[in-house]
Design a protein around this motif. Structure first.
Motif, PDB file in Angstrom:
ATOM      1  N   TYR A   1     -28.910   6.154 -29.023  1.00  0.00           N
ATOM      2  CA  TYR A   1     -28.074   6.757 -27.981  1.00  0.00           C
ATOM      3  C   TYR A   1     -28.437   6.139 -26.631  1.00  0.00           C
ATOM      4  CZ  TYR A   1     -27.162  10.356 -31.519  1.00  0.00           C
ATOM      5  OH  TYR A   1     -26.795  11.017 -32.671  1.00  0.00           O
ATOM      6  N   PRO A   2     -27.455   5.549 -25.909  1.00  0.00           N
ATOM      7  CA  PRO A   2     -27.775   4.958 -24.606  1.00  0.00           C
ATOM      8  C   PRO A   2     -28.403   6.003 -23.684  1.00  0.00           C
ATOM      9  CG  PRO A   2     -25.550   4.352 -25.288  1.00  0.00           C
ATOM     10  CD  PRO A   2     -26.041   5.374 -26.267  1.00  0.00           C
ATOM     11  N   GLY A   3     -29.522   5.646 -23.070  1.00  0.00           N
ATOM     12  CA  GLY A   3     -30.223   6.581 -22.197  1.00  0.00           C
ATOM     13  C   GLY A   3     -30.858   7.742 -22.956  1.00  0.00           C
ATOM     14  N   GLY A   4     -30.668   7.753 -24.266  1.00  0.00           N
ATOM     15  CA  GLY A   4     -31.214   8.847 -25.076  1.00  0.00           C
ATOM     16  C   GLY A   4     -30.338  10.103 -25.058  1.00  0.00           C
ATOM     17  N   TYR A   5     -29.170  10.041 -24.371  1.00  0.00           N
ATOM     18  CA  TYR A   5     -28.342  11.239 -24.206  1.00  0.00           C
ATOM     19  C   TYR A   5     -27.431  11.478 -25.407  1.00  0.00           C
ATOM     20  CZ  TYR A   5     -29.917  11.192 -19.416  1.00  0.00           C
ATOM     21  OH  TYR A   5     -30.703  11.208 -18.310  1.00  0.00           O
ATOM     22  N   TYR A   6     -27.526  12.652 -25.974  1.00  0.00           N
ATOM     23  CA  TYR A   6     -26.652  12.979 -27.095  1.00  0.00           C
ATOM     24  C   TYR A   6     -26.477  14.492 -27.168  1.00  0.00           C
ATOM     25  CZ  TYR A   6     -30.668  14.644 -29.748  1.00  0.00           C
ATOM     26  OH  TYR A   6     -31.758  15.360 -30.152  1.00  0.00           O
ATOM     27  N   ASN A   7     -25.455  14.892 -27.883  1.00  0.00           N
ATOM     28  CA  ASN A   7     -25.250  16.303 -28.220  1.00  0.00           C
ATOM     29  C   ASN A   7     -24.489  16.322 -29.554  1.00  0.00           C
ATOM     30  OD1 ASN A   7     -22.542  15.753 -27.676  1.00  0.00           O
ATOM     31  ND2 ASN A   7     -22.692  16.496 -25.556  1.00  0.00           N
TER      32      ASN A   7
ATOM     33  N   SER B   1     -22.769   3.125 -21.437  1.00  0.00           N
ATOM     34  CA  SER B   1     -22.510   4.413 -20.772  1.00  0.00           C
ATOM     35  C   SER B   1     -23.158   5.517 -21.598  1.00  0.00           C
ATOM     36  CB  SER B   1     -21.001   4.690 -20.714  1.00  0.00           C
ATOM     37  OG  SER B   1     -20.361   3.674 -19.985  1.00  0.00           O
ATOM     38  N   TYR B   2     -23.648   6.529 -20.904  1.00  0.00           N
ATOM     39  CA  TYR B   2     -24.231   7.668 -21.625  1.00  0.00           C
ATOM     40  C   TYR B   2     -23.104   8.380 -22.359  1.00  0.00           C
ATOM     41  CZ  TYR B   2     -28.119   6.743 -18.448  1.00  0.00           C
ATOM     42  OH  TYR B   2     -29.125   6.145 -17.751  1.00  0.00           O
ATOM     43  N   LEU B   3     -23.235   8.476 -23.673  1.00  0.00           N
ATOM     44  CA  LEU B   3     -22.095   8.936 -24.477  1.00  0.00           C
ATOM     45  C   LEU B   3     -21.730  10.391 -24.203  1.00  0.00           C
ATOM     46  CD1 LEU B   3     -22.994   7.049 -27.767  1.00  0.00           C
ATOM     47  CD2 LEU B   3     -21.087   6.535 -26.227  1.00  0.00           C
ATOM     48  N   THR B   4     -22.672  11.166 -23.688  1.00  0.00           N
ATOM     49  CA  THR B   4     -22.357  12.562 -23.339  1.00  0.00           C
ATOM     50  C   THR B   4     -21.378  12.603 -22.159  1.00  0.00           C
ATOM     51  OG1 THR B   4     -24.415  12.469 -22.074  1.00  0.00           O
ATOM     52  CG2 THR B   4     -24.464  13.700 -24.141  1.00  0.00           C
ATOM     53  N   LEU B   5     -21.322  11.524 -21.365  1.00  0.00           N
ATOM     54  CA  LEU B   5     -20.483  11.502 -20.168  1.00  0.00           C
ATOM     55  C   LEU B   5     -19.169  10.738 -20.381  1.00  0.00           C
ATOM     56  CD1 LEU B   5     -23.240  10.762 -17.490  1.00  0.00           C
ATOM     57  CD2 LEU B   5     -22.456  12.962 -18.353  1.00  0.00           C
ATOM     58  N   VAL B   6     -19.035  10.133 -21.564  1.00  0.00           N
ATOM     59  CA  VAL B   6     -17.809   9.388 -21.882  1.00  0.00           C
ATOM     60  C   VAL B   6     -16.778  10.392 -22.415  1.00  0.00           C
ATOM     61  CG1 VAL B   6     -16.853   7.665 -23.482  1.00  0.00           C
ATOM     62  CG2 VAL B   6     -19.053   7.249 -22.364  1.00  0.00           C
ATOM     63  N   PRO B   7     -15.506  10.296 -21.963  1.00  0.00           N
ATOM     64  CA  PRO B   7     -14.498  11.223 -22.507  1.00  0.00           C
ATOM     65  C   PRO B   7     -14.490  11.157 -24.038  1.00  0.00           C
ATOM     66  CG  PRO B   7     -13.561   9.885 -20.752  1.00  0.00           C
ATOM     67  CD  PRO B   7     -14.931   9.340 -21.014  1.00  0.00           C
ATOM     68  N   PRO B   8     -14.427  12.302 -24.687  1.00  0.00           N
ATOM     69  CA  PRO B   8     -14.520  12.337 -26.156  1.00  0.00           C
ATOM     70  C   PRO B   8     -13.624  11.319 -26.849  1.00  0.00           C
ATOM     71  CG  PRO B   8     -14.503  14.553 -25.306  1.00  0.00           C
ATOM     72  CD  PRO B   8     -14.317  13.651 -24.116  1.00  0.00           C
ATOM     73  N   VAL B   9     -12.428  11.111 -26.335  1.00  0.00           N
ATOM     74  CA  VAL B   9     -11.474  10.231 -27.002  1.00  0.00           C
ATOM     75  C   VAL B   9     -11.937   8.761 -26.980  1.00  0.00           C
ATOM     76  CG1 VAL B   9     -10.038   9.853 -24.945  1.00  0.00           C
ATOM     77  CG2 VAL B   9      -8.990   9.781 -27.223  1.00  0.00           C
TER      78      VAL B   9
END
Ligand code: ZN
Length: 268
Positions: free
Chosen positions: A112-118, A78-86
């Motif tokens: 980072y999956p899909g390259g998505y990060y913040n 899962s794109y980690l930016t879209l996973v609930p923080p917890v």
């Protein structure tokens, strides 16, 4: 006095790392080619794909990736930016734990999956015990990397690694500066786009300067950059102490210096 941190292990000026995502069955063919050229790779695997058609199985991991780095890529991809923080840390931790058991390696890296990060995703990677994370941002840059281990950006996708870029990387006129080439991709694209010869050719070109290259995994790069960052230097650069457990190299007034773990050099 100039002290510049842009030398790799053994005082080399060039480092090359290959990084492939998702654990496609074609990783074995990538590794075969890396091995014949003395190159190293980092392979980012997700539990979501292991054992699916076209992917490496859990039971194959130890054998396929022997001599190369196994790294994390999220438990479910899962794109980690879209996973609930917890749940973010768990995505990475469960992935690491499973891969460590299957590979017998300490898994310290993440792509980072899909390259998505913040910023928050970077923090989650730190808290999940990672030592570095790779993005998919192609910079076309071959400069010695800044010590930002959680935004390790590739130079380019393997599809875009041109002869011109390789020549710029290898060119002796650029010798005064350390350089880093980080190429990423997916083995399945080499299959689909019939570019295995291309990979072979890129490796052949790089091997023109085989002895000057540090072929490295990303965890080795992260460890070395962390060691450089721990250097103690006095205000005029006359005393330098290696405060890490790694042998490091640097240039001081244009001269190559080697420091063993915990060694100090003084010019006073
Ligand atoms: Zn992926």
């Amino acid at each position: 006095m100039s002290v510049v941190l842009d030398r790799w292990p053994e005082g080399k000026s060039l480092a090359v790392a290959w990084s492939f995502d998702d654990g496609f069955a074609g990783d074995a063919a990538v590794i075969e080619r890396l091995n014949t050229h003395g190159a190293r790779g980092t392979f980012h695997l997700s539990n979501a794909f292991l054992g699916s058609p076209g992917y490496v199985t859990a039971a194959q991991i130890r054998e396929v990736y022997a001599g190369h780095e196994v790294a994390a890529h999220g438990y479910s991809h899962s794109y980690l930016t879209l996973v609930p923080p917890v749940l973010r840390r768990d995505e990475i931790r469960r992935n690491r734990l499973a891969l460590e058991e299957l590979s017998g390696q300490a898994v310290v890296g993440l792509a980072y999956p899909g390259g998505y990060y913040n910023r928050d995703v970077e923090q989650a990677a730190r808290e999940a015990g990672c030592a570095y994370a790779r993005s998919t941002v192609s910079t076309q840059d071959i400069a010695f990397p800044a010590a930002e281990e959680f935004t390790l950006h590739p130079t380019c996708h393997e599809r875009n690694l041109s002869d011109a870029l390789i020549n710029r990387f290898l060119h002796p006129a650029n010798e005064s500066r350390g350089r880093f080439l980080l190429v990423w991709g997916h083995a399945v694209e080499l299959d689909k786009e019939k570019r295995w010869d291309g990979l072979e050719r890129q490796l052949d070109l790089l091997c023109a300067r085989q002895k000057d290259i540090w072929w490295c995994t990303l965890s080795e790069v992260a460890r070395y950059l962390a060691a450089l960052r721990r250097l103690h230097v006095d205000q005029d650069g006359g005393i330098i102490r290696n405060a890490s457990a790694s042998e490091i190299f640097l240039s001081r007034n244009g001269q190559l210096c080697r420091l063993l773990p915990d060694e100090s050099l003084s010019w006073k």
